[in-house]
Write a protein that holds these residues in place. Structure first.
Motif, PDB file in Angstrom:
ATOM      1  N   ASP A  11       0.796  -1.223   0.000  1.00 36.65           N
ATOM      2  CA  ASP A  11       0.000   0.000   0.000  1.00 36.65           C
ATOM      3  C   ASP A  11       0.829   1.273   0.000  1.00 36.65           C
ATOM      4  O   ASP A  11       0.300   2.374   0.123  1.00 36.65           O
ATOM      5  CB  ASP A  11      -0.959  -0.006   1.205  1.00 36.65           C
ATOM      6  CG  ASP A  11      -0.223  -0.180   2.518  1.00 36.65           C
ATOM      7  OD1 ASP A  11      -0.891  -0.342   3.548  1.00 36.65           O
ATOM      8  OD2 ASP A  11       1.020  -0.168   2.516  1.00 36.65           O
ATOM      9  N   TYR A  12       2.134   1.112  -0.172  1.00 39.55           N
ATOM     10  CA  TYR A  12       2.977   2.303  -0.204  1.00 39.55           C
ATOM     11  C   TYR A  12       4.178   1.975  -1.062  1.00 39.55           C
ATOM     12  O   TYR A  12       4.778   0.902  -0.930  1.00 39.55           O
ATOM     13  CB  TYR A  12       3.385   2.668   1.222  1.00 39.55           C
ATOM     14  CG  TYR A  12       4.226   3.906   1.366  1.00 39.55           C
ATOM     15  CD1 TYR A  12       5.415   3.868   2.068  1.00 39.55           C
ATOM     16  CD2 TYR A  12       3.825   5.119   0.815  1.00 39.55           C
ATOM     17  CE1 TYR A  12       6.183   5.000   2.223  1.00 39.55           C
ATOM     18  CE2 TYR A  12       4.576   6.258   0.964  1.00 39.55           C
ATOM     19  CZ  TYR A  12       5.764   6.201   1.667  1.00 39.55           C
ATOM     20  OH  TYR A  12       6.513   7.320   1.823  1.00 39.55           O
ATOM     21  N   ILE A  17       7.814   3.570  -3.140  1.00 38.53           N
ATOM     22  CA  ILE A  17       8.809   4.640  -3.256  1.00 38.53           C
ATOM     23  C   ILE A  17       9.705   4.347  -4.454  1.00 38.53           C
ATOM     24  O   ILE A  17      10.055   3.197  -4.720  1.00 38.53           O
ATOM     25  CB  ILE A  17       9.682   4.743  -1.976  1.00 38.53           C
ATOM     26  CG1 ILE A  17       8.816   5.083  -0.760  1.00 38.53           C
ATOM     27  CG2 ILE A  17      10.769   5.792  -2.153  1.00 38.53           C
ATOM     28  CD1 ILE A  17       9.622   5.233   0.527  1.00 38.53           C
ATOM     29  N   ASP A  52       7.293   9.295  -3.608  1.00 33.24           N
ATOM     30  CA  ASP A  52       6.513   8.173  -3.093  1.00 33.24           C
ATOM     31  C   ASP A  52       5.050   8.322  -3.502  1.00 33.24           C
ATOM     32  O   ASP A  52       4.609   9.375  -3.965  1.00 33.24           O
ATOM     33  CB  ASP A  52       6.640   8.052  -1.570  1.00 33.24           C
ATOM     34  CG  ASP A  52       6.159   9.301  -0.825  1.00 33.24           C
ATOM     35  OD1 ASP A  52       6.241   9.308   0.416  1.00 33.24           O
ATOM     36  OD2 ASP A  52       5.720  10.278  -1.475  1.00 33.24           O
ATOM     37  N   ARG A  63       1.009   6.545  -2.302  1.00 33.38           N
ATOM     38  CA  ARG A  63       0.218   5.599  -1.520  1.00 33.38           C
ATOM     39  C   ARG A  63      -0.797   4.929  -2.414  1.00 33.38           C
ATOM     40  O   ARG A  63      -1.138   5.440  -3.474  1.00 33.38           O
ATOM     41  CB  ARG A  63      -0.467   6.320  -0.360  1.00 33.38           C
ATOM     42  CG  ARG A  63       0.511   7.060   0.523  1.00 33.38           C
ATOM     43  CD  ARG A  63      -0.150   7.756   1.710  1.00 33.38           C
ATOM     44  NE  ARG A  63       0.759   8.690   2.344  1.00 33.38           N
ATOM     45  CZ  ARG A  63       1.709   8.361   3.183  1.00 33.38           C
ATOM     46  NH1 ARG A  63       1.877   7.100   3.512  1.00 33.38           N
ATOM     47  NH2 ARG A  63       2.498   9.268   3.721  1.00 33.38           N
ATOM     48  N   ASP A  71       6.054  -1.351   0.125  1.00 36.87           N
ATOM     49  CA  ASP A  71       5.914  -1.590   1.557  1.00 36.87           C
ATOM     50  C   ASP A  71       4.647  -2.413   1.763  1.00 36.87           C
ATOM     51  O   ASP A  71       3.540  -1.922   1.559  1.00 36.87           O
ATOM     52  CB  ASP A  71       5.830  -0.260   2.304  1.00 36.87           C
ATOM     53  CG  ASP A  71       5.719  -0.437   3.810  1.00 36.87           C
ATOM     54  OD1 ASP A  71       5.395   0.546   4.486  1.00 36.87           O
ATOM     55  OD2 ASP A  71       5.966  -1.558   4.308  1.00 36.87           O
ATOM     56  N   ASN A 128       2.059  -1.918   5.272  1.00 40.33           N
ATOM     57  CA  ASN A 128       2.276  -0.722   6.073  1.00 40.33           C
ATOM     58  C   ASN A 128       3.269  -0.934   7.207  1.00 40.33           C
ATOM     59  O   ASN A 128       3.183  -0.289   8.247  1.00 40.33           O
ATOM     60  CB  ASN A 128       0.919  -0.275   6.633  1.00 40.33           C
ATOM     61  CG  ASN A 128       0.881   1.171   7.023  1.00 40.33           C
ATOM     62  OD1 ASN A 128       1.607   1.978   6.469  1.00 40.33           O
ATOM     63  ND2 ASN A 128       0.048   1.507   7.976  1.00 40.33           N
ATOM     64  N   PHE A 129       4.218  -1.815   7.016  1.00 42.31           N
ATOM     65  CA  PHE A 129       5.175  -2.112   8.081  1.00 42.31           C
ATOM     66  C   PHE A 129       6.482  -1.334   7.941  1.00 42.31           C
ATOM     67  O   PHE A 129       7.379  -1.525   8.750  1.00 42.31           O
ATOM     68  CB  PHE A 129       5.518  -3.602   8.093  1.00 42.31           C
ATOM     69  CG  PHE A 129       4.434  -4.484   8.654  1.00 42.31           C
ATOM     70  CD1 PHE A 129       4.421  -5.831   8.376  1.00 42.31           C
ATOM     71  CD2 PHE A 129       3.436  -3.961   9.453  1.00 42.31           C
ATOM     72  CE1 PHE A 129       3.422  -6.661   8.878  1.00 42.31           C
ATOM     73  CE2 PHE A 129       2.434  -4.774   9.958  1.00 42.31           C
ATOM     74  CZ  PHE A 129       2.427  -6.125   9.673  1.00 42.31           C
ATOM     75  N   ASN A 130       6.580  -0.489   6.902  1.00 36.23           N
ATOM     76  CA  ASN A 130       7.849   0.204   6.643  1.00 36.23           C
ATOM     77  C   ASN A 130       8.984  -0.777   6.433  1.00 36.23           C
ATOM     78  O   ASN A 130      10.123  -0.496   6.779  1.00 36.23           O
ATOM     79  CB  ASN A 130       8.187   1.174   7.778  1.00 36.23           C
ATOM     80  CG  ASN A 130       8.673   2.511   7.235  1.00 36.23           C
ATOM     81  OD1 ASN A 130       7.997   3.138   6.444  1.00 36.23           O
ATOM     82  ND2 ASN A 130       9.845   2.925   7.631  1.00 36.23           N
ATOM     83  N   LYS A 131       8.671  -1.933   5.902  1.00 34.55           N
ATOM     84  CA  LYS A 131       9.686  -2.927   5.545  1.00 34.55           C
ATOM     85  C   LYS A 131       9.625  -3.059   4.034  1.00 34.55           C
ATOM     86  O   LYS A 131       8.740  -3.699   3.482  1.00 34.55           O
ATOM     87  CB  LYS A 131       9.359  -4.259   6.228  1.00 34.55           C
ATOM     88  CG  LYS A 131      10.476  -5.275   6.117  1.00 34.55           C
ATOM     89  CD  LYS A 131      10.197  -6.485   7.020  1.00 34.55           C
ATOM     90  CE  LYS A 131       9.094  -7.348   6.485  1.00 34.55           C
ATOM     91  NZ  LYS A 131       8.943  -8.611   7.267  1.00 34.55           N
ATOM     92  N   PHE A 132      10.565  -2.429   3.367  1.00 35.45           N
ATOM     93  CA  PHE A 132      10.459  -2.266   1.928  1.00 35.45           C
ATOM     94  C   PHE A 132      11.124  -3.404   1.161  1.00 35.45           C
ATOM     95  O   PHE A 132      12.199  -3.875   1.522  1.00 35.45           O
ATOM     96  CB  PHE A 132      11.092  -0.932   1.514  1.00 35.45           C
ATOM     97  CG  PHE A 132      10.289   0.256   1.952  1.00 35.45           C
ATOM     98  CD1 PHE A 132      10.562   0.887   3.152  1.00 35.45           C
ATOM     99  CD2 PHE A 132       9.258   0.735   1.167  1.00 35.45           C
ATOM    100  CE1 PHE A 132       9.812   1.970   3.569  1.00 35.45           C
ATOM    101  CE2 PHE A 132       8.506   1.827   1.575  1.00 35.45           C
ATOM    102  CZ  PHE A 132       8.786   2.440   2.769  1.00 35.45           C
ATOM    103  N   TYR A 133      10.482  -3.809   0.079  1.00 38.54           N
ATOM    104  CA  TYR A 133      11.014  -4.796  -0.843  1.00 38.54           C
ATOM    105  C   TYR A 133      11.309  -4.091  -2.155  1.00 38.54           C
ATOM    106  O   TYR A 133      10.454  -3.408  -2.716  1.00 38.54           O
ATOM    107  CB  TYR A 133      10.020  -5.936  -1.041  1.00 38.54           C
ATOM    108  CG  TYR A 133       9.813  -6.736   0.218  1.00 38.54           C
ATOM    109  CD1 TYR A 133       8.835  -6.367   1.133  1.00 38.54           C
ATOM    110  CD2 TYR A 133      10.618  -7.827   0.505  1.00 38.54           C
ATOM    111  CE1 TYR A 133       8.660  -7.077   2.307  1.00 38.54           C
ATOM    112  CE2 TYR A 133      10.441  -8.552   1.680  1.00 38.54           C
ATOM    113  CZ  TYR A 133       9.470  -8.164   2.567  1.00 38.54           C
ATOM    114  OH  TYR A 133       9.297  -8.870   3.728  1.00 38.54           O
ATOM    115  N   PHE A 134      12.552  -4.288  -2.628  1.00 40.31           N
ATOM    116  CA  PHE A 134      13.021  -3.544  -3.784  1.00 40.31           C
ATOM    117  C   PHE A 134      12.942  -4.380  -5.050  1.00 40.31           C
ATOM    118  O   PHE A 134      13.215  -5.581  -5.042  1.00 40.31           O
ATOM    119  CB  PHE A 134      14.473  -3.121  -3.578  1.00 40.31           C
ATOM    120  CG  PHE A 134      14.643  -1.945  -2.656  1.00 40.31           C
ATOM    121  CD1 PHE A 134      14.481  -2.098  -1.278  1.00 40.31           C
ATOM    122  CD2 PHE A 134      14.950  -0.691  -3.150  1.00 40.31           C
ATOM    123  CE1 PHE A 134      14.619  -1.024  -0.425  1.00 40.31           C
ATOM    124  CE2 PHE A 134      15.103   0.392  -2.308  1.00 40.31           C
ATOM    125  CZ  PHE A 134      14.938   0.230  -0.939  1.00 40.31           C
TER     126      PHE A 134
END
Lengths: 114, 112
Positions: free
Chosen positions: B31-32, B34, B49, B51, B93, B96-102
């Motif tokens: 849901d987020y 960048i 970024d 949403r 993300d 919504n955990f601020n754990k990003f996968y690139f």
């Protein structure tokens, strides 16, 4: 303002040796992360921390350990280095979790395991 | 889009032209998002970024478009400059955990 600082920037290890990468941030950020980047690939999350004294596993945690004894520091340890751990390691921090925006990255630490 | 293996997809554009960089993300629950820019020998830097409740967001010379139906992001750079030459990554993300996968990145090469 230094931002996110990683040490060392370069290191060569022999298979089986151990080492620790240090990440320090001076922005009072709660969240800190360790990523690795291999040639031609994106960043993969190794471990992360949502606050002092906490750590959690990411996508590729095997062979690594981390500690967050102080809010400003996040250490990444390799107990017995393997050639597969040759990579560029990036530390990052963010203010708080949950859609709050960007990660601030360090300049990277290039590790070669022979 | 996403690449497989060691070879980054490369986009070559002429200085002054517009650039469009694409990214397919993996999880419909993300849901987020960048976009990051990584110059040679440096860490990634935040560009813009968006949403999941938005379809489009504009910044200075950059626009991000989000198509949730097909799980696709794009980064548009207007009037591309030599300083825009870099590798561009999208990151998602999940939950919504601020754990990003690139994603694996796209190399932008701007020709003068």
């Amino acid at each position: 303002n230094a931002g996110v600082t990683q040490t060392p920037k370069f290191r060569v290890l022999k298979t089986g040796q151990s080492m620790t990468l240090l990440c320090a941030q001076d922005m009072n950020h709660e969240y800190m992360y360790w990523y690795r980047q291999d040639p031609g690939m994106g960043l993969r999350l190794i471990h992360y921390s949502v606050g002092e004294g906490t750590t959690a596993k990411g996508e590729v945690p095997d062979g690594y350990n981390v500690s967050r004894l102080k809010k400003q520091n996040f250490l990444l340890g390799l107990e017995s280095a393997a050639p597969s751990q040759t990579s560029v390691y990036f530390c990052a921090s963010s203010l708080i979790g949950g859609n709050t925006g960007e990660l601030f990255f360090g300049e990277g630490s290039r590790l070669t395991v022979l | 889009g996403e690449s497989v293996g060691l070879h980054l997809p490369t986009l070559s554009v002429q200085e002054g032209d517009n650039s469009i960089i694409n990214c397919a993300y993996s999880n419909s629950a993300s849901d987020y998002f960048i976009w990051y820019k990584q110059e040679s020998g440096k860490g990634p830097q935040f560009i813009i970024d968006i949403r999941s409740n938005m379809d489009k967001r504009q910044g200075q010379r950059v626009t991000v478009l989000l198509n949730k139906t097909v799980k696709h992001l794009s980064l548009q750079i207007a009037a591309t400059q030599p300083g825009d030459s870099a590798v561009y990554f999208c990151a998602e993300d999940l939950y919504n955990f601020n754990k990003f996968y690139f994603g694996s990145g796209t190399k932008l090469n701007v020709k003068p």
